[in-house]
Design a protein around this motif. Structure first.
Motif, PDB file in Angstrom:
ATOM      1  N   HIS A  94      41.946  59.175 -23.498  1.00  0.00           N
ATOM      2  CA  HIS A  94      41.034  59.757 -24.169  1.00  0.00           C
ATOM      3  C   HIS A  94      39.191  59.349 -23.629  1.00  0.00           C
ATOM      4  CE1 HIS A  94      44.968  59.431 -26.530  1.00  0.00           C
ATOM      5  NE2 HIS A  94      44.124  60.859 -26.993  1.00  0.00           N
ATOM      6  N   VAL A  95      39.711  58.496 -22.664  1.00  0.00           N
ATOM      7  CA  VAL A  95      37.943  58.198 -22.885  1.00  0.00           C
ATOM      8  C   VAL A  95      37.277  59.635 -22.086  1.00  0.00           C
ATOM      9  CG1 VAL A  95      36.577  56.895 -21.865  1.00  0.00           C
ATOM     10  CG2 VAL A  95      37.948  55.884 -22.911  1.00  0.00           C
ATOM     11  N   VAL A  96      36.108  60.251 -22.173  1.00  0.00           N
ATOM     12  CA  VAL A  96      35.667  60.601 -21.078  1.00  0.00           C
ATOM     13  C   VAL A  96      34.053  60.580 -20.898  1.00  0.00           C
ATOM     14  CG1 VAL A  96      34.511  63.444 -20.524  1.00  0.00           C
ATOM     15  CG2 VAL A  96      36.772  62.581 -22.550  1.00  0.00           C
ATOM     16  N   ALA A  97      34.007  59.736 -19.373  1.00  0.00           N
ATOM     17  CA  ALA A  97      32.597  59.293 -19.035  1.00  0.00           C
ATOM     18  C   ALA A  97      32.280  59.461 -17.517  1.00  0.00           C
ATOM     19  CB  ALA A  97      32.533  58.101 -19.262  1.00  0.00           C
ATOM     20  N   PRO A  98      31.214  59.735 -16.849  1.00  0.00           N
ATOM     21  CA  PRO A  98      31.133  59.504 -15.543  1.00  0.00           C
ATOM     22  C   PRO A  98      31.794  58.754 -14.595  1.00  0.00           C
ATOM     23  CG  PRO A  98      28.726  59.550 -17.163  1.00  0.00           C
ATOM     24  CD  PRO A  98      30.156  58.858 -17.999  1.00  0.00           C
ATOM     25  N   VAL A  99      31.814  57.912 -15.507  1.00  0.00           N
ATOM     26  CA  VAL A  99      33.034  56.936 -14.396  1.00  0.00           C
ATOM     27  C   VAL A  99      33.190  55.492 -16.093  1.00  0.00           C
ATOM     28  CG1 VAL A  99      30.692  54.837 -13.769  1.00  0.00           C
ATOM     29  CG2 VAL A  99      32.990  55.201 -12.359  1.00  0.00           C
ATOM     30  N   ILE A 100      34.157  55.389 -15.416  1.00  0.00           N
ATOM     31  CA  ILE A 100      35.496  53.734 -16.192  1.00  0.00           C
ATOM     32  C   ILE A 100      35.205  52.615 -15.504  1.00  0.00           C
ATOM     33  CG2 ILE A 100      37.048  53.611 -17.172  1.00  0.00           C
ATOM     34  CD1 ILE A 100      37.539  56.403 -18.043  1.00  0.00           C
ATOM     35  N   LEU A 101      34.672  51.473 -15.715  1.00  0.00           N
ATOM     36  CA  LEU A 101      35.155  50.168 -14.973  1.00  0.00           C
ATOM     37  C   LEU A 101      35.992  50.077 -15.885  1.00  0.00           C
ATOM     38  CD1 LEU A 101      31.524  49.590 -13.877  1.00  0.00           C
ATOM     39  CD2 LEU A 101      32.991  51.022 -12.974  1.00  0.00           C
ATOM     40  N   ALA A 102      37.480  49.373 -15.268  1.00  0.00           N
ATOM     41  CA  ALA A 102      39.136  49.164 -15.646  1.00  0.00           C
ATOM     42  C   ALA A 102      38.477  47.336 -15.402  1.00  0.00           C
ATOM     43  CB  ALA A 102      40.171  49.443 -15.993  1.00  0.00           C
ATOM     44  N   VAL A 103      39.041  46.536 -16.242  1.00  0.00           N
ATOM     45  CA  VAL A 103      38.792  45.034 -15.931  1.00  0.00           C
ATOM     46  C   VAL A 103      39.476  44.789 -16.650  1.00  0.00           C
ATOM     47  CG1 VAL A 103      35.992  44.965 -15.907  1.00  0.00           C
ATOM     48  CG2 VAL A 103      36.820  44.639 -17.953  1.00  0.00           C
ATOM     49  N   GLY A 104      40.562  43.400 -16.695  1.00  0.00           N
ATOM     50  CA  GLY A 104      41.458  42.655 -17.387  1.00  0.00           C
ATOM     51  C   GLY A 104      42.662  43.485 -17.069  1.00  0.00           C
TER      52      GLY A 104
END
Length: 235
Positions: A94-104
């Motif tokens: 559901h997230v649209v972005a140039p880049v997604i940084l996933a933490v945790g």
């Protein structure tokens, strides 16, 4: 609490926060490179504890307590009740972005961490980089150009059979068939200023030292992602 599950669209990088292990400085590092904050379920409570209000929360909300939930505006809570997918998957799709940084999302239960890599492999169109204690992990796009110092560790771990080509690696992957039950490509090294990788199909995870997160972010944001069906890329 809103009943409509809408996408979160951003013109800049998004930090996606989970409820797993969070190293000291991880969230600050991610937000410095991807300033929009979205949480997956219990990651919202972690965000609040760190002094941040997430712009959106996705998940089945079984890990988000009522006190934390009451502090978040109802329109930012997106409940997805199905149990067929993980909260990471629910958020990522559901997230649209140039880049997604996933933490945790790493460093605690091994089954949960493996499920994260399964989602990365299953969603090759997501521009997502997972931040771990020592490394970062991403699904290699059709073509990727990375600015890396010489002798940087570059590991390719296939979660499906793939072939590809490379420039700037000590051991080129040209002509090799990488397979999770056959040949893998871990512990390769860069030879100079730029590494170029291209693959004929999705399925390869790229693993780099976390010191190169900024370079990876820039490369992923500039790359074309896999479409369905996947298209062949060539150098």
């Amino acid at each position: 609490m809103g009943n409509n599950v809408t996408r979160f669209e951003a013109g800049e990088g998004v930090t996606l926060l989970g409820g797993g292990t969070l190293g000291a400085g991880d969230l600050a590092l991610a937000l410095s490179l991807a300033p929009r904050l979205v949480a997956a379920d219990g990651g919202a409570a972690r965000a609040l504890a760190e002094g941040h209000m997430p712009e959106a929360v996705y998940g089945d909300m079984d890990s988000l307590g009522p006190e934390a939930m009451a502090r978040i505006p109802a329109e930012r809570l997106h409940v997805i009740a199905e149990q067929e997918t993980t909260d990471f998957d629910k958020a990522l799709r559901h997230v649209v972005a140039p880049v997604i940084l996933a933490v945790g999302f790493t460093g605690a239960r091994i089954d949960h961490e493996l499920a994260v890599y399964h989602v990365l492999a299953a969603r090759p169109d997501a521009r997502c980089i997972v931040l771990g204690v020592a490394d970062i992990v991403l699904h290699a796009p059709p073509r990727l150009r990375l600015d890396l110092p010489a002798q940087t560790r570059v590991s390719i771990f296939p979660l499906a059979p793939v072939t590809g080509r490379s420039r700037g690696l000590d051991w080129p992957i040209d002509g090799l068939r990488l397979d999770p039950l056959g040949r893998i490509g871990t512990s390769n090294r860069s030879t100079g200023a730029q590494v170029e990788l291209c693959f004929d199909a999705p399925g390869a995870l790229l693993i780099l030292p976390r010191d190169h997160l900024a370079a990876a972010r820039d490369a992923v944001a500039a790359a074309s992602v896999w479409s369905r069906p996947a298209r062949t890329a060539s150098l």
